[in-house]
Design a protein around this motif. Structure first.
Motif, PDB file in Angstrom:
ATOM      1  N   LYS A 128       0.824  -1.211   0.000  1.00  0.00           N
ATOM      2  CA  LYS A 128       0.000   0.000   0.000  1.00  0.00           C
ATOM      3  C   LYS A 128       0.859   1.263   0.000  1.00  0.00           C
ATOM      4  CE  LYS A 128      -4.240  -1.770   1.948  1.00  0.00           C
ATOM      5  NZ  LYS A 128      -5.042  -1.984   3.143  1.00  0.00           N
ATOM      6  N   GLU A 129       2.056   1.183   0.582  1.00  0.00           N
ATOM      7  CA  GLU A 129       2.975   2.324   0.547  1.00  0.00           C
ATOM      8  C   GLU A 129       3.683   2.428  -0.800  1.00  0.00           C
ATOM      9  OE1 GLU A 129       5.706   1.958   3.759  1.00  0.00           O
ATOM     10  OE2 GLU A 129       4.198   2.367   5.296  1.00  0.00           O
ATOM     11  N   ALA A 130       3.950   1.283  -1.424  1.00  0.00           N
ATOM     12  CA  ALA A 130       4.704   1.282  -2.684  1.00  0.00           C
ATOM     13  C   ALA A 130       3.854   1.730  -3.863  1.00  0.00           C
ATOM     14  CB  ALA A 130       5.266  -0.110  -2.943  1.00  0.00           C
ATOM     15  N   GLN A 131       2.569   1.433  -3.827  1.00  0.00           N
ATOM     16  CA  GLN A 131       1.701   1.741  -4.971  1.00  0.00           C
ATOM     17  C   GLN A 131       1.671   3.230  -5.320  1.00  0.00           C
ATOM     18  OE1 GLN A 131      -1.848   2.916  -5.039  1.00  0.00           O
ATOM     19  NE2 GLN A 131      -2.041   2.507  -7.219  1.00  0.00           N
ATOM     20  N   PRO A 132       1.474   4.135  -4.353  1.00  0.00           N
ATOM     21  CA  PRO A 132       1.509   5.560  -4.735  1.00  0.00           C
ATOM     22  C   PRO A 132       2.886   6.024  -5.217  1.00  0.00           C
ATOM     23  CG  PRO A 132       0.835   5.306  -2.431  1.00  0.00           C
ATOM     24  CD  PRO A 132       1.080   3.942  -2.981  1.00  0.00           C
ATOM     25  N   GLU A 133       3.943   5.402  -4.703  1.00  0.00           N
ATOM     26  CA  GLU A 133       5.284   5.771  -5.168  1.00  0.00           C
ATOM     27  C   GLU A 133       5.476   5.384  -6.629  1.00  0.00           C
ATOM     28  OE1 GLU A 133       7.722   7.517  -3.702  1.00  0.00           O
ATOM     29  OE2 GLU A 133       6.394   7.831  -2.002  1.00  0.00           O
ATOM     30  N   LEU A 134       4.992   4.210  -7.000  1.00  0.00           N
ATOM     31  CA  LEU A 134       5.068   3.795  -8.401  1.00  0.00           C
ATOM     32  C   LEU A 134       4.251   4.747  -9.276  1.00  0.00           C
ATOM     33  CD1 LEU A 134       4.716  -0.061  -7.940  1.00  0.00           C
ATOM     34  CD2 LEU A 134       6.665   1.105  -8.950  1.00  0.00           C
ATOM     35  N   ALA A 135       3.061   5.106  -8.818  1.00  0.00           N
ATOM     36  CA  ALA A 135       2.207   6.016  -9.588  1.00  0.00           C
ATOM     37  C   ALA A 135       2.862   7.387  -9.720  1.00  0.00           C
ATOM     38  CB  ALA A 135       0.847   6.136  -8.917  1.00  0.00           C
ATOM     39  N   ARG A 136       3.519   7.824  -8.662  1.00  0.00           N
ATOM     40  CA  ARG A 136       4.198   9.121  -8.704  1.00  0.00           C
ATOM     41  C   ARG A 136       5.368   9.084  -9.678  1.00  0.00           C
ATOM     42  NH1 ARG A 136       5.000   9.717  -3.329  1.00  0.00           N
ATOM     43  NH2 ARG A 136       2.827  10.284  -3.123  1.00  0.00           N
ATOM     44  N   GLY A 137       6.055   7.949  -9.731  1.00  0.00           N
ATOM     45  CA  GLY A 137       7.153   7.796 -10.688  1.00  0.00           C
ATOM     46  C   GLY A 137       6.659   7.904 -12.118  1.00  0.00           C
ATOM     47  N   VAL A 138       5.487   7.347 -12.377  1.00  0.00           N
ATOM     48  CA  VAL A 138       4.892   7.452 -13.717  1.00  0.00           C
ATOM     49  C   VAL A 138       4.520   8.903 -14.002  1.00  0.00           C
ATOM     50  CG1 VAL A 138       2.910   6.809 -15.125  1.00  0.00           C
ATOM     51  CG2 VAL A 138       4.061   5.085 -13.739  1.00  0.00           C
ATOM     52  N   ALA A 139       3.910   9.561 -13.028  1.00  0.00           N
ATOM     53  CA  ALA A 139       3.475  10.947 -13.219  1.00  0.00           C
ATOM     54  C   ALA A 139       4.662  11.879 -13.452  1.00  0.00           C
ATOM     55  CB  ALA A 139       2.672  11.414 -12.010  1.00  0.00           C
ATOM     56  N   ARG A 140       5.779  11.596 -12.807  1.00  0.00           N
ATOM     57  CA  ARG A 140       6.969  12.438 -12.947  1.00  0.00           C
ATOM     58  C   ARG A 140       7.794  12.080 -14.181  1.00  0.00           C
ATOM     59  NH1 ARG A 140       4.732  15.449  -9.432  1.00  0.00           N
ATOM     60  NH2 ARG A 140       5.377  15.385  -7.271  1.00  0.00           N
ATOM     61  N   GLY A 141       7.466  10.966 -14.810  1.00  0.00           N
ATOM     62  CA  GLY A 141       8.159  10.606 -16.040  1.00  0.00           C
ATOM     63  C   GLY A 141       9.429   9.813 -15.847  1.00  0.00           C
TER      64      GLY A 141
END
Length: 86
Positions: A52-65
């Motif tokens: 649950k902590e890793a999922q938003p980090e992965l999504a943020r990595g996608v958003a930041r490119g």
């Protein structure tokens, strides 16, 4: 060698951005490793909490490119599958 002021500025900017992006990718890898360590330990509650902590980090990595969308989706899918198999 960069001869124009714009090219010199781009070199400076690219170095700063590369450092920031390296830190972002490193942070994402750390979160993924926490999930994998919990899976290896066989602790389902810790693994699901780490997921649950890793999922938003992965999504943020996608958003930041810094990560491709499909890469993040694949990682999240595989981690979710492994956690649910515990």
């Amino acid at each position: 060698m960069a001869n124009t002021p714009q090219a010199r500025k781009r070199i400076r900017r690219n170095e700063r951005r590369a450092e920031i992006n390296t830190n972002r990718v490193s942070r994402i890898r750390t979160f993924v490793k926490k999930v994998e360590a919990a899976i290896a330990g066989g602790d389902k509650t810790a693994a699901s909490a780490a997921l649950k902590e890793a999922q938003p980090e992965l999504a943020r990595g996608v958003a930041r490119g810094v990560l491709h969308k499909n890469t993040a989706a694949r990682k999240f899918s595989r981690l979710t599958k492994a956690v649910s198999a515990l």
